[in-house]
Design a protein around this motif. Structure first.
Motif, PDB file in Angstrom:
ATOM      1  N   VAL A 306      -0.942   2.357   4.768  1.00 49.88           N
ATOM      2  CA  VAL A 306      -0.359   3.137   3.904  1.00 49.88           C
ATOM      3  C   VAL A 306      -2.283   3.971   4.427  1.00 49.88           C
ATOM      4  CG1 VAL A 306       0.898   2.608   2.287  1.00 49.88           C
ATOM      5  CG2 VAL A 306      -1.087   1.732   1.908  1.00 49.88           C
ATOM      6  N   ALA A 310      -3.878   8.755   1.136  1.00 49.33           N
ATOM      7  CA  ALA A 310      -2.581   9.461   0.321  1.00 49.33           C
ATOM      8  C   ALA A 310      -2.937   8.216  -1.544  1.00 49.33           C
ATOM      9  CB  ALA A 310      -1.376   9.246   0.676  1.00 49.33           C
ATOM     10  N   HIS A 314      -2.157   9.954  -5.188  1.00 46.30           N
ATOM     11  CA  HIS A 314      -1.235   9.357  -6.408  1.00 46.30           C
ATOM     12  C   HIS A 314      -1.691   8.442  -7.623  1.00 46.30           C
ATOM     13  CE1 HIS A 314       1.721   9.911  -3.137  1.00 46.30           C
ATOM     14  NE2 HIS A 314       2.583   9.979  -3.469  1.00 46.30           N
ATOM     15  N   LEU A 380       4.484   4.448  -0.588  1.00 42.90           N
ATOM     16  CA  LEU A 380       3.760   5.027   0.492  1.00 42.90           C
ATOM     17  C   LEU A 380       4.551   4.549   1.984  1.00 42.90           C
ATOM     18  CD1 LEU A 380       0.591   5.772  -0.763  1.00 42.90           C
ATOM     19  CD2 LEU A 380       1.798   7.463  -0.386  1.00 42.90           C
ATOM     20  N   SER A 384       5.784   5.711   5.797  1.00 39.90           N
ATOM     21  CA  SER A 384       5.409   5.063   6.687  1.00 39.90           C
ATOM     22  C   SER A 384       6.166   4.605   8.068  1.00 39.90           C
ATOM     23  CB  SER A 384       4.621   3.580   5.775  1.00 39.90           C
ATOM     24  OG  SER A 384       3.716   3.533   7.758  1.00 39.90           O
TER      25      SER A 384
END
Ligand code: PLP
Length: 411
Positions: A306, A310, A314, A380, A384
């Motif tokens: 990940v 990102a 979050h 996530l 991916s």
């Protein structure tokens, strides 16, 4: 995040909030106590007296003499001052030694030094972020003007053996500087007992404001000022002293000394519990940095497959402040130079998160953060292309920034 939700601040290596007692100590110097400490009447002498007290309090945290403290504007200025002073006072020496994992306040100088024709050696680290000692010793030559190494790494918290390194330099007649921005207030310091020649501190990493720092200059070390001007700071740095901020830094150092034990026990326990809680709940994670050789407040965790930025978004939506070790948002596809120097695999370096605590954090906050991570990482990974069901997709061979197209972050 709604305004009434309490922020959880786990980014204390980036900056710290100003302690209320620090602010209280500073306020009169923005009001009636505005005298210039260099002037000669009671209003000014009151400022000069506070300047003296600020110097004494910072020296007490460092274990040095007050006259060895030069106030600066920040850690970056202190680092720059140390480097350029060493080079200017020893024009015959054209070699600078540092590490591959320094803060940009040092590494940006490396680029310039090379352009100016200086020789620079960047010593490496092992996979845990510990200094490669033999490489360090081999790098020291009669031409070396200065060795400069950070005491604790800002990304991983890993500690270098600074006392031993300073001894090795002293035996060879080489000046030694350390960037102690991430250790001041976190581990006990007693500079009088070391061979460290210069040391940098930044106020905003220990609950003082941004815009104040200091350079420790061991008595007797040759020095050339970076800021030329008046005779302030005993001729070591021109410019009227920032009295309110120096008062604040002094109070912050007093508080840091008082909290040192708490930092070393309670904060360490919180950090260790946080780390174990996250690692235990999520597969394909790893701690970056030697767990047995770190400052008490820092953990750097990689979540494979990940992207760090990102995760941060979050976390921010959940009211949690942290940092990532990847630099995709800055337009670069490269993950952190620190993690790369440690040989952290690409898939892990890209998904690294730094959580840095302080004495203000609570066990309740730690529990909230432990619970926040698993759903974020699961979501996530679902998105991916390098993750399938409960594990990594088979072919991850394309995962490299060097191909020019970052497959993890899409950059
Ligand atoms: N050195 C280290 C290790 C740091 O972590 C930082 C700030 O992040 C600095 C230097 C720069 O300090 P300042 O922001 O006071 O210039």
């Amino acid at each position: 995040m709604s305004d009434d939700k309490k922020l959880i601040y786990f980014d204390n290596n980036a900056t710290t909030p100003i302690h209320p007692e620090v602010l209280e100590a500073m306020l009169p110097f923005f009001g009636p106590k505005y005298g210039n400490p260099s002037s000669m009447y009671p209003l000014a002498m009151a400022s000069a007296a506070e300047l003296k007290k600020g110097r004494e309090k910072t020296a007490a945290l460092l274990g040095c003499e007050p006259r060895e403290v030069i106030f600066t504007s920040c850690g970056t200025e202190s680092d720059n001052t140390a480097i350029w002073s060493a080079l200017r006072t020893q024009p015959d020496r054209r070699h600078f030694v540092t590490s591959r994992v320094e803060h940009p306040a040092i590494l940006s100088n490396v680029t310039l030094l090379r352009k100016l024709g200086y020789r620079v050696t960047e010593v490496g680290v092992d996979e845990k972020g510990n200094l490669l000692w033999d490489q360090f010793i081999e790098a020291l030559t009669p031409d070396t003007a200065l060795a400069s190494f950070l005491w604790a790494n800002n990304e991983t918290g890993v500690i270098f053996p600074i006392e031993k390194m300073a001894e090795a330099c002293s035996e060879r007649g080489i000046l030694f500087h350390t960037d102690a921005v991430q250790v001041a207030g976190k581990i006990p310091l007693n500079l009088a007992k070391t061979k460290v020649d210069m040391l940098s501190v930044s106020g905003h990493k220990l609950n003082a404001p941004k815009g104040i720092g200091l350079l420790y200059l061991r008595r007797g070390v040759k020095y050339a000022p970076f800021m030329l001007g008046g005779h302030q700071e005993s001729g070591h740095r021109g410019g009227t002293e920032n009295v309110p901020y120096i008062v604040g830094l002094g109070r912050a150092c007093e508080l840091a000394l008082a909290h040192m034990e708490d930092e070393n026990t309670r904060v360490r326990d919180l950090r260790d519990h946080l780390e174990a809680g996250i690692i235990g709940a999520i597969p394909y994670t790893r701690v970056n940095g030697d767990p047995a050789n770190r400052v008490p407040n820092t953990t750097n965790i990689s979540f494979e497959y990940v992207e760090g930025e990102a995760i941060l978004l979050h976390l921010a939506a959940a009211g949690i402040c942290a940092s990532s070790g990847s630099a995709c948002t800055s337009g670069s596809l490269e993950p952190s130079h620190v993690l790369r120097a440690m040989g952290v695999p690409f898939t892990a370096a890209h998904g690294s998160i730094r959580l840095s605590l302080s004495v203000s954090n609570t066990a309740e906050e730690v529990e909230t953060v432990i619970k926040a991570f698993p759903p974020i990482i699961a979501k996530l990974r679902e998105m991916s292309p390098f993750w399938k069901d409960d594990g990594p997709a088979k072919d991850n061979s394309m995962l490299t920034c060097e191909t020019g197209s970052c497959q993890v972050c899409g950059g």
